[in-house]
Design a protein around this motif. Structure first.
Motif, mmCIF file in Angstrom:
data_model
loop_
_atom_site.group_PDB
_atom_site.id
_atom_site.type_symbol
_atom_site.label_atom_id
_atom_site.label_comp_id
_atom_site.label_asym_id
_atom_site.label_seq_id
_atom_site.Cartn_x
_atom_site.Cartn_y
_atom_site.Cartn_z
ATOM 1 N N GLY A 141 31.916 -17.234 5.828
ATOM 2 C CA GLY A 141 32.392 -18.284 6.711
ATOM 3 C C GLY A 141 33.762 -18.756 6.260
ATOM 4 O O GLY A 141 33.910 -19.252 5.140
ATOM 5 N N SER A 146 34.252 -20.733 10.754
ATOM 6 C CA SER A 146 32.888 -20.975 10.289
ATOM 7 C C SER A 146 32.117 -21.921 11.205
ATOM 8 O O SER A 146 30.904 -22.064 11.076
ATOM 9 C CB SER A 146 32.913 -21.546 8.867
ATOM 10 N N GLU A 151 29.401 -16.839 12.384
ATOM 11 C CA GLU A 151 30.421 -16.637 11.363
ATOM 12 C C GLU A 151 29.974 -17.129 9.990
ATOM 13 O O GLU A 151 30.428 -16.611 8.966
ATOM 14 C CB GLU A 151 31.728 -17.340 11.770
ATOM 15 N N MET A 152 29.114 -18.148 9.956
ATOM 16 C CA MET A 152 28.584 -18.659 8.701
ATOM 17 C C MET A 152 27.279 -17.936 8.403
ATOM 18 O O MET A 152 26.408 -17.834 9.259
ATOM 19 C CB MET A 152 28.349 -20.173 8.812
ATOM 20 N N ARG A 175 36.156 -25.291 3.079
ATOM 21 C CA ARG A 175 34.789 -24.866 3.357
ATOM 22 C C ARG A 175 33.912 -25.958 3.970
ATOM 23 O O ARG A 175 32.685 -25.805 4.022
ATOM 24 C CB ARG A 175 34.161 -24.324 2.069
ATOM 25 N N ARG A 178 31.802 -24.545 7.072
ATOM 26 C CA ARG A 178 30.631 -23.699 6.842
ATOM 27 C C ARG A 178 29.477 -24.478 6.222
ATOM 28 O O ARG A 178 28.311 -24.194 6.505
ATOM 29 C CB ARG A 178 30.992 -22.474 6.017
#
Length: 294
Positions: A141, A146, A151-152, A175, A178
């Motif tokens: 991600g 994300s 995607e995550m 991040r 995600r």
């Protein structure tokens, strides 16, 4: 439920001098046994020996590097005997999926899980070594992508603790998306985002305390009013209402079971967890630190 006697110490990556010194300060004796596991690292031998030397520079006399990889089984008689008497088990950074793959399903990991519950053992790690600590971990991600369904990605961790996601290099590698996506998908999990050079000590399997100069991000989806995470089609963006976030720094802690943010000390007195809800609202009205993501 049996109270957890061990401690988890997790760093978000980056310079880990503070982590090594913290682990050293938690050891009762310089003769305590430390096992370094560098399976996640690209150059495992080099990484393992470097951490061994770092502990030895602080005066620790019984530090060993445990080789676990394609050619070296986790469940050798020597490894199992060593892991049974280790006071500290340290996991280096690298590839968390590789590390979990080599540990899951082994007798060595079963022994570690039991000892973490029943004994005052320290299980520590940085970066990948931190990410593997829960029963689920995020391994993919990137940035704003994300927040798109698919995607995550998550996979199975090493299950020293459950119902949390521990993500590392959190602020530095963008991040938030995600980790938010992960807890929105599994709202009974708490997300813990660790910035570099900053980490957490988890005591009694519940109390998350911060060390280091940075910020730890807590994301809680337990009060989400609406989410399309499971209903959205692949490659569609996710929508979440009433996602709660806390920013945790040194001097504060988060209690996972109680979903509670609190100062550790007030007026020179340690706050018992059971009294924290009242004190947090009466003396620290802003302590809830919530933010909604619509």
């Amino acid at each position: 439920m049996e109270e957890v006697k061990g401690k988890l110490i997790a760093l978000g990556g980056g310079d880990d001098d503070g982590l090594i010194k913290l682990i050293h300060s938690k050891i009762c004796s310089l003769t305590s046994y430390i096992e370094v596991i560098a399976t996640a690292a690209t150059e495992a031998e080099e990484s393992g020996q470097a951490y061994k030397a770092a502990f030895e520079e602080l005066g620790c006399h019984n530090v060993r590097f445990m080789r676990i990889d394609e050619e070296h089984s986790a469940d050798t008689a020597d490894n199992l005997n060593r892991i049974k008497k280790a006071n500290v088990i340290f996991f280096t950074g690298g590839d968390q999926v590789r590390l979990a793959d080599f540990l899951n399903g082994t007798k060595l990991l079963d022994i570690l899980r039991r000892r973490y519950i029943e004994e005052e053992v320290i299980i520590a790690g940085t970066s990948a070594g931190a990410a593997i600590m829960s029963d689920k971990m995020i391994y993919d991600g990137y940035g704003h992508y994300s927040l798109i369904k698919g995607e995550m990605k998550t996979t199975t961790g090493c299950s020293f603790i459950k119902k949390v996601f521990i993500d590392t290099h959190f602020a530095e590698r963008g991040r938030f998306g995600r980790l938010a996506h992960a807890v929105a998908h599994d709202p009974d999990y708490i997300g813990i985002g660790l910035s570099e050079e900053t980490g957490i000590v988890i005591k009694k399997g519940n109390q998350v305390e911060v060390f280091g100069p940075g910020v730890v991000t807590i994301i809680d989806a337990s009060q989400v009013a609406f989410s399309n995470v499971r209903a959205a089609a692949e490659n569609e963006p996710i929508a979440v209402e009433n996602l709660k976030m806390h920013l945790l720094v040194n001097g504060y802690r988060y209690c996972l079971k109680e979903h509670l943010f609190q100062p550790i000390v007030t007026f020179g007195t340690l706050i018992p967890v059971e009294n924290a809800a009242v004190l947090a609202t009466e003396k620290h009205p802003a302590a809830n630190g919530t933010a909604k993501a619509n």
